[in-house]
Design a protein around this motif. Sequence first.
Motif, mmCIF file in Angstrom:
data_model
loop_
_atom_site.group_PDB
_atom_site.id
_atom_site.type_symbol
_atom_site.label_atom_id
_atom_site.label_comp_id
_atom_site.label_asym_id
_atom_site.label_seq_id
_atom_site.Cartn_x
_atom_site.Cartn_y
_atom_site.Cartn_z
ATOM 1 N N MET A 58 -35.606 -2.136 12.597
ATOM 2 C CA MET A 58 -34.446 -2.830 13.144
ATOM 3 C C MET A 58 -33.227 -2.551 12.271
ATOM 4 O O MET A 58 -33.243 -2.821 11.067
ATOM 5 N N LYS A 59 -32.175 -2.018 12.878
ATOM 6 C CA LYS A 59 -30.963 -1.710 12.127
ATOM 7 C C LYS A 59 -30.322 -2.968 11.547
ATOM 8 O O LYS A 59 -29.714 -2.926 10.478
ATOM 9 N N SER A 60 -30.455 -4.081 12.260
ATOM 10 C CA SER A 60 -29.801 -5.315 11.818
ATOM 11 C C SER A 60 -30.372 -5.841 10.511
ATOM 12 O O SER A 60 -29.675 -6.501 9.743
ATOM 13 N N THR A 61 -31.660 -5.561 10.254
ATOM 14 C CA THR A 61 -32.296 -6.062 9.036
ATOM 15 C C THR A 61 -32.666 -4.950 8.062
ATOM 16 O O THR A 61 -32.922 -5.221 6.891
ATOM 17 N N GLY A 62 -32.725 -3.713 8.548
ATOM 18 C CA GLY A 62 -33.139 -2.605 7.700
ATOM 19 C C GLY A 62 -34.617 -2.636 7.374
ATOM 20 O O GLY A 62 -35.063 -1.999 6.419
ATOM 21 N N ARG A 64 -38.893 -3.084 9.043
ATOM 22 C CA ARG A 64 -39.761 -2.964 10.211
ATOM 23 C C ARG A 64 -40.267 -4.343 10.624
ATOM 24 O O ARG A 64 -40.491 -5.202 9.783
ATOM 25 N N HIS A 65 -40.458 -4.510 11.928
ATOM 26 C CA HIS A 65 -40.881 -5.792 12.469
ATOM 27 C C HIS A 65 -42.138 -5.609 13.313
ATOM 28 O O HIS A 65 -42.388 -4.523 13.840
ATOM 29 N N PRO A 66 -42.932 -6.673 13.479
ATOM 30 C CA PRO A 66 -44.160 -6.561 14.280
ATOM 31 C C PRO A 66 -43.902 -6.390 15.774
ATOM 32 O O PRO A 66 -44.798 -6.056 16.535
ATOM 33 N N GLY A 67 -42.671 -6.610 16.196
ATOM 34 C CA GLY A 67 -42.273 -6.416 17.588
ATOM 35 C C GLY A 67 -40.761 -6.340 17.649
ATOM 36 O O GLY A 67 -40.075 -6.696 16.689
ATOM 37 N N ALA A 68 -40.237 -5.858 18.762
ATOM 38 C CA ALA A 68 -38.782 -5.747 18.888
ATOM 39 C C ALA A 68 -38.401 -5.698 20.358
ATOM 40 O O ALA A 68 -39.223 -5.383 21.225
ATOM 41 N N THR A 69 -37.137 -6.010 20.623
ATOM 42 C CA THR A 69 -36.583 -5.882 21.967
ATOM 43 C C THR A 69 -35.281 -5.102 21.871
ATOM 44 O O THR A 69 -34.326 -5.561 21.242
ATOM 45 N N ARG A 70 -35.275 -3.905 22.441
ATOM 46 C CA ARG A 70 -34.061 -3.088 22.474
ATOM 47 C C ARG A 70 -33.217 -3.542 23.660
ATOM 48 O O ARG A 70 -33.691 -3.558 24.795
ATOM 49 N N ILE A 71 -31.971 -3.887 23.393
ATOM 50 C CA ILE A 71 -31.091 -4.449 24.419
ATOM 51 C C ILE A 71 -29.866 -3.559 24.586
ATOM 52 O O ILE A 71 -29.211 -3.202 23.603
ATOM 53 N N LYS A 72 -29.567 -3.201 25.838
ATOM 54 C CA LYS A 72 -28.376 -2.390 26.112
ATOM 55 C C LYS A 72 -27.649 -2.949 27.334
ATOM 56 O O LYS A 72 -28.215 -3.038 28.419
ATOM 57 N N PHE A 73 -26.401 -3.338 27.122
ATOM 58 C CA PHE A 73 -25.556 -3.802 28.213
ATOM 59 C C PHE A 73 -24.746 -2.625 28.759
ATOM 60 O O PHE A 73 -24.401 -1.704 28.037
ATOM 61 N N GLY A 74 -24.425 -2.694 30.025
ATOM 62 C CA GLY A 74 -23.572 -1.683 30.649
ATOM 63 C C GLY A 74 -22.869 -2.289 31.842
ATOM 64 O O GLY A 74 -22.937 -3.494 32.080
ATOM 65 N N GLY A 75 -22.192 -1.444 32.624
ATOM 66 C CA GLY A 75 -21.577 -1.964 33.829
ATOM 67 C C GLY A 75 -20.263 -1.313 34.177
ATOM 68 O O GLY A 75 -19.865 -0.315 33.580
ATOM 69 N N SER A 76 -19.592 -1.870 35.149
ATOM 70 C CA SER A 76 -18.295 -1.359 35.576
ATOM 71 C C SER A 76 -17.471 -2.488 36.174
ATOM 72 O O SER A 76 -18.003 -3.516 36.602
ATOM 73 N N ILE A 77 -16.161 -2.269 36.183
ATOM 74 C CA ILE A 77 -15.213 -3.243 36.720
ATOM 75 C C ILE A 77 -14.391 -2.565 37.814
ATOM 76 O O ILE A 77 -13.977 -1.418 37.669
ATOM 77 N N THR A 78 -14.148 -3.269 38.900
ATOM 78 C CA THR A 78 -13.241 -2.797 39.944
ATOM 79 C C THR A 78 -11.969 -3.634 39.890
ATOM 80 O O THR A 78 -12.036 -4.865 39.844
ATOM 81 N N TYR A 79 -10.819 -2.959 39.874
ATOM 82 C CA TYR A 79 -9.535 -3.657 39.855
ATOM 83 C C TYR A 79 -8.856 -3.534 41.212
ATOM 84 O O TYR A 79 -8.957 -2.509 41.879
ATOM 85 N N VAL A 80 -8.162 -4.599 41.626
ATOM 86 C CA VAL A 80 -7.460 -4.606 42.904
ATOM 87 C C VAL A 80 -6.027 -5.093 42.704
ATOM 88 O O VAL A 80 -5.716 -5.779 41.728
ATOM 89 N N ASN A 81 -5.169 -4.714 43.651
ATOM 90 C CA ASN A 81 -3.776 -5.154 43.641
ATOM 91 C C ASN A 81 -3.664 -6.407 44.502
ATOM 92 O O ASN A 81 -3.932 -6.371 45.700
#
Length: 209
Positions: A58-62, A64-81
């Motif tokens: 884990m990069k946050s602790t430097g 190794r851990h007995p388990g981990a959850t890799r989390i990735k957010f993404g997405g898109s935004i639509t803009y209107v007038n």
Amino acid sequence: MSRVRVPFKAALLALLVAAPLSAASGETVINKSFSYFTIGGRTAEELDKALSAGGPMMKSTGARHPGATRIKFGGSITYVNRGGRCAVGSARVTLSTRIILPRWKYRRQAGRDLALVWDTLSSDIKRHEERHAEIARNHARRMEKMFLALKPEADCERMQASVARVSITAIEAHDKDQARFDRTEAANFDKRMIRLLQYRLEALKKTQQ
């Protein structure tokens, strides 16, 4: 009403990985997967060492851990007038979680006591990581609502800046909740494991009566 589709501001890409998505939907898109790493060891001490040496880094602790959850957010935004002002037309947040769990290759050959300890520990690791994924899901849905609640700006450059601020605030809140959960779990680990072991042992005794 004119409609233009713009991805999250470039400055956000370190936090949110933009993906081309349909502008018509505001649904949060969530994907969860599992992967495993195999460990050896034939005693409790060897198992402990194997988890420490073979678990995900884990990069946050430097560490190794007995388990981990890799989390990735993404997405898109639509803009209107809207009335000469730039507004969020739709927001789509994506979330990918990959839960990494240990698999003990000697489980079938293990004695009753060690098998009991392993089953209890591995079950608790899975529960812990599933909770991390759940926290991320809650924040993904909350983030989408925050985007949709933004008030229109004079132009889309300012609107993108507002989206950027909301994104950073939302990610920081997510990270704090995850860290808070880890602190609580660590503080209660010993008591929780003793309670779980006692429960499993009592259940095992009942099946043998």
